[in-house]
Design an enzyme around this catalytic site. Structure first.
Site, PDB file in Angstrom:
ATOM      1  N   ASN A 177      14.541  -7.513 -14.113  1.00  0.00           N
ATOM      2  CA  ASN A 177      13.440  -8.466 -13.521  1.00  0.00           C
ATOM      3  C   ASN A 177      13.167  -9.366 -14.852  1.00  0.00           C
ATOM      4  O   ASN A 177      12.304  -9.002 -15.687  1.00  0.00           O
ATOM      5  CB  ASN A 177      12.088  -7.769 -13.054  1.00  0.00           C
ATOM      6  N   GLY A 225      -1.686  -6.490  -6.514  1.00  0.00           N
ATOM      7  CA  GLY A 225      -1.357  -5.990  -8.051  1.00  0.00           C
ATOM      8  C   GLY A 225      -2.176  -7.408  -8.888  1.00  0.00           C
ATOM      9  O   GLY A 225      -3.216  -7.716  -8.555  1.00  0.00           O
ATOM     10  N   ASN A 226      -1.465  -7.607  -9.917  1.00  0.00           N
ATOM     11  CA  ASN A 226      -1.973  -8.902 -10.481  1.00  0.00           C
ATOM     12  C   ASN A 226      -1.984 -10.011  -9.581  1.00  0.00           C
ATOM     13  O   ASN A 226      -2.901 -10.896  -9.507  1.00  0.00           O
ATOM     14  CB  ASN A 226      -1.397  -9.053 -11.891  1.00  0.00           C
ATOM     15  N   ARG A 236      -5.500 -15.867 -10.713  1.00  0.00           N
ATOM     16  CA  ARG A 236      -5.295 -16.978  -9.883  1.00  0.00           C
ATOM     17  C   ARG A 236      -6.313 -17.052  -8.846  1.00  0.00           C
ATOM     18  O   ARG A 236      -6.950 -15.983  -8.304  1.00  0.00           O
ATOM     19  CB  ARG A 236      -3.991 -16.693  -8.712  1.00  0.00           C
ATOM     20  N   MET A 243      -8.821  -4.757 -12.614  1.00  0.00           N
ATOM     21  CA  MET A 243      -9.661  -4.055 -11.527  1.00  0.00           C
ATOM     22  C   MET A 243     -10.459  -2.841 -11.983  1.00  0.00           C
ATOM     23  O   MET A 243     -11.558  -2.708 -11.832  1.00  0.00           O
ATOM     24  CB  MET A 243      -8.950  -3.953 -10.267  1.00  0.00           C
ATOM     25  N   ARG A 244      -9.498  -2.131 -12.794  1.00  0.00           N
ATOM     26  CA  ARG A 244     -10.428  -0.815 -13.359  1.00  0.00           C
ATOM     27  C   ARG A 244     -11.557  -1.082 -14.158  1.00  0.00           C
ATOM     28  O   ARG A 244     -12.651  -0.632 -14.077  1.00  0.00           O
ATOM     29  CB  ARG A 244      -9.261  -0.189 -14.309  1.00  0.00           C
ATOM     30  N   GLY A 294      -0.710  -1.990  -7.294  1.00  0.00           N
ATOM     31  CA  GLY A 294      -1.579  -1.281  -8.465  1.00  0.00           C
ATOM     32  C   GLY A 294      -3.153  -0.885  -7.882  1.00  0.00           C
ATOM     33  O   GLY A 294      -3.756  -0.018  -7.820  1.00  0.00           O
ATOM     34  N   ILE A 295      -3.874  -1.984  -7.247  1.00  0.00           N
ATOM     35  CA  ILE A 295      -5.085  -1.885  -6.752  1.00  0.00           C
ATOM     36  C   ILE A 295      -5.052  -1.176  -5.375  1.00  0.00           C
ATOM     37  O   ILE A 295      -5.860  -0.401  -5.140  1.00  0.00           O
ATOM     38  CB  ILE A 295      -5.707  -3.351  -6.461  1.00  0.00           C
ATOM     39  N   GLY A 296      -4.335  -1.723  -4.343  1.00  0.00           N
ATOM     40  CA  GLY A 296      -4.113  -1.003  -3.015  1.00  0.00           C
ATOM     41  C   GLY A 296      -3.764   0.480  -3.309  1.00  0.00           C
ATOM     42  O   GLY A 296      -4.140   1.196  -2.530  1.00  0.00           O
ATOM     43  N   GLU A 300       9.466  -1.771  -5.660  1.00  0.00           N
ATOM     44  CA  GLU A 300      10.287  -3.026  -5.538  1.00  0.00           C
ATOM     45  C   GLU A 300      11.772  -2.626  -6.200  1.00  0.00           C
ATOM     46  O   GLU A 300      12.897  -3.022  -5.685  1.00  0.00           O
ATOM     47  CB  GLU A 300       9.645  -4.199  -6.303  1.00  0.00           C
TER      48      GLU A 300
END
Ligand code: ADP
Length: 395
Positions: free
Chosen positions: A10, A206-207, A237, A280-281, A327-329, A381
Site C-alpha cells: 500500500n 479509522g482515521n 476531515r 479517539m483514544r 480502529g475506533i469501531g 484489508e
C-alpha cells in the site's frame, strides 16, 4: 499444494505499508512500513514473529525501499513468493473487481489520477517499482472504489448537470470498499447466514470513516463520494458541509483553494472540533477529565455516524445486522453505545457487557437480547487483497 504467500503493498506519496500474507494463516508472517521516503531520515520498520526491527535507509525512494524489503520478504516467505497485491485507491468506473496488472490497467489507473491526485500517482510509483524488482511475479491491483461500482445510479449520481457526470466523471465513487466487503463476509459467517442472501449496515471507523449499505454481497450505497471527504466527521476531515461553505470562505475570509482544502481535509473533524487531537483514544481520555472540546467532538462524531447509518438503511430490504470495524469501531465501546443510542427507531440496543468485551481484536455480537444484530468485526484489508490476488492467480 503448499499454502501460498502474497506480498501486499500500500504505497503513499512518502511511505510503503506492506504485509506478507500466507493463505493458511491469520497472522502476517511479516509486516511493516517504509516511511519518510525521499528524506534523509527514511526508515524501514518491520515486525516478524513478534519481533520488531528497523533499518535507516537515508533518502531511499520507493524503489530503493522495496529493494531493501526484498531479502526480508524472501526469507519470511521461505523463498516462495507467489504474487503481489497492490492497494489502489481510485479505480473510477474502470474497475468493479481486482485485476491483473498489465499496460491497459496501468493506463486506466493513470487516467483516473485527476480524481485522486494525491493517491493514484503514489500507488503507481509503488506498482512500477515493484514490477521492475519482481518482473516474474503476477501483480494484482485491488481498488478501494471497486466494491461500490454496484451502487444504483440513484445512489451514485449527484443532483448536478448531466454533463458534469458524462464528460468529467463527477459522481459518487465511495472508498474503503475492500474493508466493507471483508467485514460483511465475516459478519455473514459469524451470523450463520449466506453473504449472498443477507443485508448489512457497515461502519468503518479509522482515521478515515465511512458507512455502507450491503445487500446480498453488493454495495448499494456508501457515505464517501467523489473523494473521501464526503460523509461522516472523521479524524481530520470535516465530512459533509454546506457546499456553499467554499465560496463563503473565499469571499468572507479571502481563502484560496489550497487553504480551504487543507482546513477541510487536515484541520477539521475530531481535531478541529476538539482543538486537541484527531485520535479517539486521546479524546476519550480528555472527555473523562471534562474537556469540553473532546466531549463535543465525540457527540458530533456519534450523532453524524448514526444519522448516516439511518440514511443508509433506505437501501436495505431488511436489516440482518450493523457492523462496527476500523480502529475506533473495533476498540471503542463508548462510541458504539453512543451511536446505537441514536438508532432506537431501527430497534437497536446493546448489551453492556458484550460491548465492553469486544476490543483489541475480539469479534462478537454485542446487541442486547431480542434486538437486531450488532457485530464487532476486526477488518483485515491486507488479507482481502491477498485473497483477491490468489483468486486471480487461480483463474
Ligand atoms: P487507519 O484509518 O489509519 O487505518 P485505524 O483503523 O488504525 O486507522 O484507526 C485509528 C483510530 O482508532 C484512531 O482514532 C485511534 O484513536 C482509534 N483507536 C484505536 N484504539 C482505540 C481505543 N482503544 N479506543 C478508542 N479509539 C481507539
Amino acid at each position: 499444494m503448499p499454502a501460498r504467500n502474497i506480498l501486499v503493498i500500500n504505497c503513499g506519496s512518502s511511505s510503503i505499508k506492506f504485509a506478507l500474507v500466507n493463505e493458511a494463516h491469520g497472522q502476517f508472517s511479516l509486516s511493516g512500513i517504509a516511511e519518510r521516503l525521499g528524506h534523509p531520515e527514511a526508515v524501514l520498520r518491520w515486525q516478524r514473529g513478534g519481533e520488531q526491527d528497523s533499518l535507516m535507509i537515508p533518502s531511499a525512494d520507493h524503489r530503493a525501499a522495496l529493494a531493501q524489503l526484498l531479502p526480508l520478504v524472501q526469507s519470511a516467505a521461505g523463498g516462495k513468493l507467489h504474487g503481489i497485491g497492490h492497494r489502489v485507491v481510485h479505480g473510477g468506473e474502470h474497475f468493479s473487481n481486482a485485476r491483473k496488472i498489465d499496460t491497459q490497467v496501468l493506463e486506466a489507473i493513470r487516467s483516473t489520477a485527476p480524481l485522486a491526485p494525491l493517491h493514484n500517482p503514489a500507488n503507481l510509483l509503488g506498482i512500477e517499482a515493484a514490477l521492475k524488482l519482481y518482473p516474474a511475479l503476477p501483480h494484482v491491483a485491488v481498488f478501494d472504489t471497486a466494491f461500490h461500482q454496484s451502487m444504483p445510479e440513484h445512489a451514485y449520481r449527484y443532483a448536478l448537470p448531466d454533463a458534469l457526470y458524462r464528460q468529467h466523471g463527477v459522481r459518487r465513487y465511495g472508498f474503503h470498499g475492500t474493508s466493507h466487503r471483508y467485514v460483511s463476509h465475516r459478519a455473514a459467517d459469524m451470523a450463520g447466514l449466506s453473504s449472498g442472501d443477507s443485508s448489512w449496515l457497515s461502519a468503518h471507523l479509522g482515521n478515515g470513516c465511512s458507512t455502507c449499505a450491503i445487500v446480498n454481497g453488493q454495495s448499494r450505497d456508501t457515505s464517501m463520494g467523489l473523494t473521501p471527504l464526503e460523509g461522516l466527521a472523521m479524524g481530520t476531515r470535516s465530512g459533509d458541509v454546506d457546499p456553499n461553505l467554499h465560496s463563503h470562505l473565499a469571499r468572507a475570509l479571502g481563502w484560496n483553494l489550497e487553504q480551504i482544502e487543507r482546513v477541510l481535509n487536515q484541520e477539521s473533524g475530531l481535531l478541529g472540533l476538539s482543538g486537541l487531537s484527531n485520535d479517539m483514544r486521546s479524546l476519550e481520555q480528555a472527555r473523562e477529565q471534562g474537556h469540553a472540546g473532546a466531549t463535543l467532538a465525540i457527540e458530533v462524531f456519534c450523532y453524524r455516524l448514526a444519522k448516516s447509518l439511518a440514511a443508509m438503511s433506505c437501501a436495505l430490504p431488511q436489516l440482518d445486522g450493523l457492523i462496527f470495524t476500523g480502529g475506533i469501531g473495533e476498540n471503542s465501546p463508548l462510541i458504539r453505545s453512543k451511536t446505537v443510542a441514536h438508532l432506537k427507531l431501527l430497534g437497536l440496543a446493546l448489551d453492556k457487557e458484550a460491548n465492553a468485551r469486544c476490543i483489541r481484536g475480539v469479534a462478537g455480537a454485542i446487541q442486547s437480547y431480542g434486538h437486531p444484530r450488532v457485530l464487532v468485526v476486526p477488518t483485515n484489508e491486507e488479507r482481502q487483497i491477498a485473497l483477491d490476488t490468489l483468486t486471480l492467480l487461480d483463474s
